[in-house]
Scaffold this motif. Structure first.
Motif, PDB file in Angstrom:
ATOM      1  N   UNK A  60       0.803  -1.219   0.000  1.00 19.54           N
ATOM      2  CA  UNK A  60       0.000   0.000   0.000  1.00 19.54           C
ATOM      3  C   UNK A  60       0.837   1.271   0.000  1.00 19.54           C
ATOM      4  N   UNK A  61       1.948   1.245   0.740  1.00 16.22           N
ATOM      5  CA  UNK A  61       2.750   2.456   0.846  1.00 16.22           C
ATOM      6  C   UNK A  61       3.626   2.696  -0.380  1.00 16.22           C
ATOM      7  N   UNK A  62       3.741   1.697  -1.262  1.00 13.01           N
ATOM      8  CA  UNK A  62       4.612   1.830  -2.434  1.00 13.01           C
ATOM      9  C   UNK A  62       3.971   1.098  -3.602  1.00 13.01           C
ATOM     10  N   UNK A  63       3.315   1.816  -4.500  1.00 10.31           N
ATOM     11  CA  UNK A  63       2.525   1.169  -5.564  1.00 10.31           C
ATOM     12  C   UNK A  63       3.343   0.390  -6.576  1.00 10.31           C
ATOM     13  N   UNK A  64       4.678   0.581  -6.649  1.00  9.52           N
ATOM     14  CA  UNK A  64       5.491  -0.120  -7.644  1.00  9.52           C
ATOM     15  C   UNK A  64       6.404  -1.186  -7.047  1.00  9.52           C
ATOM     16  N   UNK A  98      -6.955  -0.461  -6.249  1.00 13.09           N
ATOM     17  CA  UNK A  98      -7.860   0.632  -5.847  1.00 13.09           C
ATOM     18  C   UNK A  98      -8.792   0.199  -4.719  1.00 13.09           C
ATOM     19  N   UNK A  99      -8.599  -1.001  -4.218  1.00 10.82           N
ATOM     20  CA  UNK A  99      -9.474  -1.511  -3.162  1.00 10.82           C
ATOM     21  C   UNK A  99      -9.205  -0.785  -1.854  1.00 10.82           C
ATOM     22  N   UNK A 107     -19.120  -5.708  -5.437  1.00  7.95           N
ATOM     23  CA  UNK A 107     -18.451  -4.896  -6.466  1.00  7.95           C
ATOM     24  C   UNK A 107     -18.077  -5.744  -7.672  1.00  7.95           C
ATOM     25  N   UNK A 108     -17.524  -6.955  -7.397  1.00  7.00           N
ATOM     26  CA  UNK A 108     -17.110  -7.862  -8.474  1.00  7.00           C
ATOM     27  C   UNK A 108     -17.331  -9.287  -7.992  1.00  7.00           C
ATOM     28  N   UNK A 164     -10.081 -14.040 -10.717  1.00  8.47           N
ATOM     29  CA  UNK A 164      -9.784 -15.087 -11.708  1.00  8.47           C
ATOM     30  C   UNK A 164      -8.334 -15.543 -11.619  1.00  8.47           C
ATOM     31  N   UNK A 165      -7.829 -15.685 -10.390  1.00 10.72           N
ATOM     32  CA  UNK A 165      -6.491 -16.192 -10.155  1.00 10.72           C
ATOM     33  C   UNK A 165      -5.406 -15.140 -10.125  1.00 10.72           C
ATOM     34  N   UNK A 166      -5.721 -13.892 -10.506  1.00  6.62           N
ATOM     35  CA  UNK A 166      -4.732 -12.812 -10.480  1.00  6.62           C
ATOM     36  C   UNK A 166      -4.972 -11.940  -9.264  1.00  6.62           C
ATOM     37  N   UNK A 167      -3.850 -11.501  -8.664  1.00 10.26           N
ATOM     38  CA  UNK A 167      -3.954 -10.704  -7.444  1.00 10.26           C
ATOM     39  C   UNK A 167      -4.495  -9.315  -7.774  1.00 10.26           C
ATOM     40  N   UNK A 168      -5.576  -8.910  -7.103  1.00 10.17           N
ATOM     41  CA  UNK A 168      -6.197  -7.611  -7.294  1.00 10.17           C
ATOM     42  C   UNK A 168      -5.717  -6.605  -6.250  1.00 10.17           C
TER      43      UNK A 168
END
Length: 958
Positions: free
Chosen positions: A542-546, A627-628, A658-659, A703-707
């Protein structure tokens, strides 16, 4: 992108002779070594347990075929061959206590057939029983063995001499078995017309060497003063031996001790060395007489004749003998002066006996109590058995002179460890010529390599030096190839997912009358491990988006296309291809890797652990920004300590609004969520471990990918301050008066809650009821909805209704209180004391006659019930002196009840009736016909209807 990298020639050194038959040894107490490694390594799978004799054989490429102790044969899977099980009643005729109980010889022309030659131990106590079964002792035990040993454990009771059996390796699905029609075939090595020789038949010696024609094999044994040489060719065993009479004579009267000792032919087939333990039967104390010796002879490998006996050392106990591989040196182990010694002779000396040298270990010769076996190994070294020790001593350079040979007896110095298996006297013998004429066709090193493992579909070059005038014959899988040059290019076969093994051999005929040089190569073509490029996506911190933390091992299955789970592959990750190929700077903690850039390219090195083949692939790792938003779950405290039970799936339900494809996995820490380690399992019944509030983390996947990785805040709502559960006693005597029940909520907070009582369904904070049952009140916090239930159980109770059963006229009377079934209380009991001495049991013992009061008290506080009872008794004396006390004799307690039905009679000591009256009368006044009777003992008879009469005596005192 995908790379594969080839180890063109992946060498595993297999030091072997050209034929490889001597690569696996089994001996001693389940000990074994294999020459399929360098140095030889331990084998711990052997089933053989022998003091001396043993033999083993491998195929041309050093793969174990079978082994034996001369009685039982085990296949390569260490299973007993069904037609060679000694204790199963169908074994061979050797003996593990024979110096060389067995020797295995391949058929010269049929690769499926092997001969097992067995030599029995010629025991004197069997000979004494001939032709019957020995031993010739009254107790059926062998006198020179431990008590309790006999037939069949130590011997079958017969001196069987030399025999052979044939193993057919095509039987039992390639595991082999003894042919029933060619089993225990006897070979005559004695004069059958001599009544003594036929009792013993043979000594314990056997050896073999290739014939001068290079296709036949000579098998030799010895008896008394004769050598017997049997020739094996393409027709099998010639049962008529070549007999050579050569001294010294070992008297048959000295057998069995004189039969002991090894015999070996030199690898070049020109010399024969023999050890005779002793020439005397009787021992001196516990040791054999030291009058044996070691003798060198010439051997003609064309005719089978032994000649020209030369004594090398005499007046010793001789046992082990061996030649160096190039037949430059001879060795023997002897016992001399009760000390074991190792001797060397120079066979190139003009005076061989005088070249004798005692060899000592570089760490000091290990003084053993016995001489033991010596055996030439495929690596050209000579190995020396060490009785009772988990090691083999080694002569490292046996072609050198004296102590240059580097003889070691310590594992630290290079002796071969046996992994706690112990060696004994013997080591397995082999056809001596297989240790010569060997060449290397795989590479140009001095060390003979016969096995080669390669990766992928690359061709392999095999070659040997180009010798003028020589002829070259190549074979593939025993089929002759058209190539007649000194080199061969092996074209790699088409590979699938499995390795392919091909065997090649080269025979080099020098055309000078010598035997051909033989080279072998077993080539295993191994497929490269599957290596697929893969992508691993991780959620951002969360503190570092990359940036994030990756568990790179999650990509193992994708990179290996699902092959990783079988345990044969090893995957290592590197920052670059160059570093992966050099095997430097690998990622040390792949389960907790922090990316450097986004995205980042890594290289995976995939290695097959068994074959060493390596492939490379590219792993792309990337971080996806989420964006969660964090979630909060609340739960009501289970008590007043700020802990609650949470259903974490409520968070998933919230996000799925939401999804619908979102799935959540929960972890205690953010790092665990990122690396997917230690996921929570009790998601529907999770209790917070921090009071009042705790944050856990949910890994959200689509669908198996980390959101995203989101915090889930768990908040504990305060407990309702309700009263504790309660039990209240209601005295049934008070019915129908009501009692009041309360929720226990503090007065100042009553308006903050709602109430529901059951079974009355009232909604007030407190109720009045006379309904005797269990009542519950559900108290709900109006603000947060948390509810708590208080249970109040009304327990009915009452004063006791009871009856009393008691004894009469007993010395020690018993009173029993019986409470009626209608009484609902919990009671305790007392007698003659309303305020104390209560007991739980309703029985009182040793109660005196007279009037008593019974008290039954309800423990729940509903009161005490009382009842008077009378216990009838007998007065022991009375004093009729008209003073108003004890003036009459009668039944005690009569005043309290009507006992007029009781008849009482008084008698003097002579049985005269003095008075008679009923129980209600005043009693007897001590007179008879108006005259006072004197002080004395008098007797009574009490008669009761339907009951037993009572008799006794009392005293009249004046």
């Amino acid at each position: 992108m995908n790379w594969k990298f080839l180890f063109l020639l992946l060498f595993t050194p297999f030091f072997s002779n050209a034929q490889g038959e001597a690569n696996n040894w089994y001996f001693g107490q389940n000990a074994g070594i294999t020459f399929n490694t360098s140095p030889p390594s331990v084998l711990t799978d052997g089933q053989l347990n022998t003091n001396e004799g043993c033999s083993s054989i491998s195929d041309v490429n050093g793969n174990l075929l079978f082994y034996t102790d001369g009685r039982t044969v085990w296949n390569r899977n260490h299973q007993i061959m069904s037609n060679a099980d000694y204790f199963g009643g169908n074994g061979l005729l050797g003996d593990p206590s024979s110096t060389s109980s067995g020797l295995i010889v391949p058929h010269p022309t049929n690769s499926d057939l092997y001969f097992i030659f067995t030599v029995d131990e010629p025991h004197h106590e069997n000979a004494a029983a001939y032709p019957q079964q020995g031993p010739a002792t009254s107790n059926g035990e062998y006198s020179d063995l431990q008590p309790g040993n006999g037939v069949p454990q130590d011997d079958d009771g017969f001196n069987n001499g030399l025999n052979y059996s044939v193993v057919d390796m095509s039987l039992n699905n390639g595991l082999g078995n003894i042919l029933s029609t060619e089993k225990n075939i006897h070979l005559v090595t004695y004069d059958p017309n001599d009544s003594e020789e036929i009792k013993y038949q043979c000594s314990e010696k056997i050896t073999a060497v290739k014939g001068s024609d290079c296709t036949s094999i000579w098998v030799l044994t010895h008896f008394i003063n004769k050598f017997y040489a049997f020739k094996i060719d393409n027709t099998g065993v010639n049962t008529t031996p070549v007999i050579s009479e050569v001294g010294p004579t070992i008297p048959i009267s000295a057998y069995r001790r004189a039969a002991i000792g090894y015999m070996k032919v030199s690898p070049n087939g020109k010399k024969l060395i023999i050890a005779h333990n002793t020439k005397t039967y009787n021992q001196e104390g516990t040791s054999d007489v030291e009058n044996g010796g070691v003798y060198l002879n010439n051997f003609d490998d064309n005719t089978g004749i032994v000649s020209n006996n030369i004594p090398l050392v005499e007046n010793v106990n001789a046992y082990g003998v061996e030649f160096s591989m190039e037949t430059k040196k001879a060795y023997a182990t002897v016992t001399q002066g009760n000390n074991a010694k190792l001797y060397q002779w120079n066979l190139e000396s003009n005076n061989i006996p005088n070249s004798i040298t005692e060899i000592t270990s570089i760490s000091g010769f290990n003084q053993l109590n016995n001489a033991t076996a010596l055996q030439l190994g495929p690596d050209g070294k000579i190995y020396h058995s060490s009785i009772g020790n988990p090691k083999l001593n080694v002569i490292n350079n046996p072609e050198l002179d004296g102590n240059q040979v580097n003889y070691v007896t310590s594992v630290v110095d290079g002796a071969i460890p046996l992994n706690n298996r112990e060696a004994a006297f013997g080591l397995p013998p082999f056809i001596q010529s297989i240790f010569s004429s060997r060449i290397n066709i795989i590479n140009d090193t001095e060390e003979i390599v016969t096995k080669l493992s390669v990766c992928g579909s690359e061709d392999v070059d095999l070659d040997y030096e180009n010798i003028p005038g020589a002829s070259y014959t190549w074979k593939k899988n025993d089929v002759v190839l058209s190539n007649t040059t000194s080199s061969l290019t092996v074209q790699a076969p088409s590979l699938g997912n499995s390795p392919i093994i091909e065997t090649y051999s080269l025979s080099v005929d020098l055309n000078d009358g010598s035997c051909p040089l033989i080279g072998n190569a077993e080539i295993t073509f191994n497929p490269f491990p599957t290596a697929e490029d893969a992508t691993l996506t991780q959620c951002a911190v969360q503190s570092s988006p990359n940036s994030s933390i990756f568990n790179l091992t999650n990509a193992n299955q994708s990179i290996t296309d699902g092959d990783f789970s079988d345990g044969s592959l090893k995957v290592t990750y590197f920052p670059s291809q160059n570093e992966a190929e050099q095997n430097i700077n690998n990622i040390q903690n792949p389960t907790n890797y922090s990316n450097i850039s986004n995205p980042e390219q890594l290289v995976a090195k995939i290695e097959n652990i068994e074959t060493g083949c390596i492939s490379y692939s590219e792993l792309t790792i990337s971080v996806s920004e989420s964006s969660l938003q964090p979630l909060t779950l609340t739960s009501c405290a289970t008590n007043d300590d700020s802990f609650a039970i949470f259903d974490l799936t409520e968070a998933e339900i919230i996000l799925q609004q939401t999804n619908a494809n979102f799935t959540l996995t929960f972890y205690l820490t953010q790092n665990n969520a990122l690396t997917e380690t230690e996921a929570l399992t009790n998601v529907t019944n999770f209790e917070n471990s921090s009071p009042s509030e705790q944050t856990i983390y949910a890994r959200v996947e689509n669908s198996g990918l980390c959101e995203g990785i989101i915090p889930v805040n768990l908040k504990v709502l305060p407990a309702v301050p309700i009263g504790k559960d309660q039990a209240i006693t209601y005295c049934l005597e008070n019915l129908p008066a009501p009692i009041q029940l309360s929720s226990g909520i503090p007065e100042e907070e009553k308006n903050n809650y709602t109430y529901l009582w059951q079974p009355s369904e009232k909604t007030t904070e407190s109720i009045q009821t006379s309904e005797i049952t269990t009542h519950t009140v559900t108290v709900t916090n109006i603000e947060n909805g948390c509810s708590t239930i208080r249970t109040i159980k009304i327990i009915p109770s009452s004063k006791a209704d009871f009856s009393v059963v008691n004894d009469n006229f007993q010395t020690n009377n018993t009173v029993q209180i019986i409470v009626s079934n209608e009484s609902k209380g919990d009671y305790e009991f007392s007698i003659d004391n309303q305020f104390s001495n209560y007991q739980d049991t309703p029985i009182f013992e040793n109660i005196a006659s007279g009037t008593h009061t019974i008290y039954v008290k309800d423990k729940n506080g509903c009161g005490i019930t009382t009842k008077k009872i009378v216990i009838l008794g007998i007065r022991k004396f009375f004093t009729p002196n008209n003073d108003g006390f004890n003036d009459y004799w009668n039944i005690i307690g009569k005043e309290s009840q009507d006992i007029s039905s009781i008849k009482i009679s008084i008698y003097n000591r002579f049985g005269k009736l003095l008075s008679s009256f009923n129980g209600n009368s005043r009693g007897w006044d001590g007179t008879y016909n108006g005259k006072e009777l004197p002080s004395d003992d008098y007797w009574y008879l009490i008669e009761r209807k339907g009951e037993k009469n009572i008799k006794g005596n009392f005293t009249l005192k004046r």
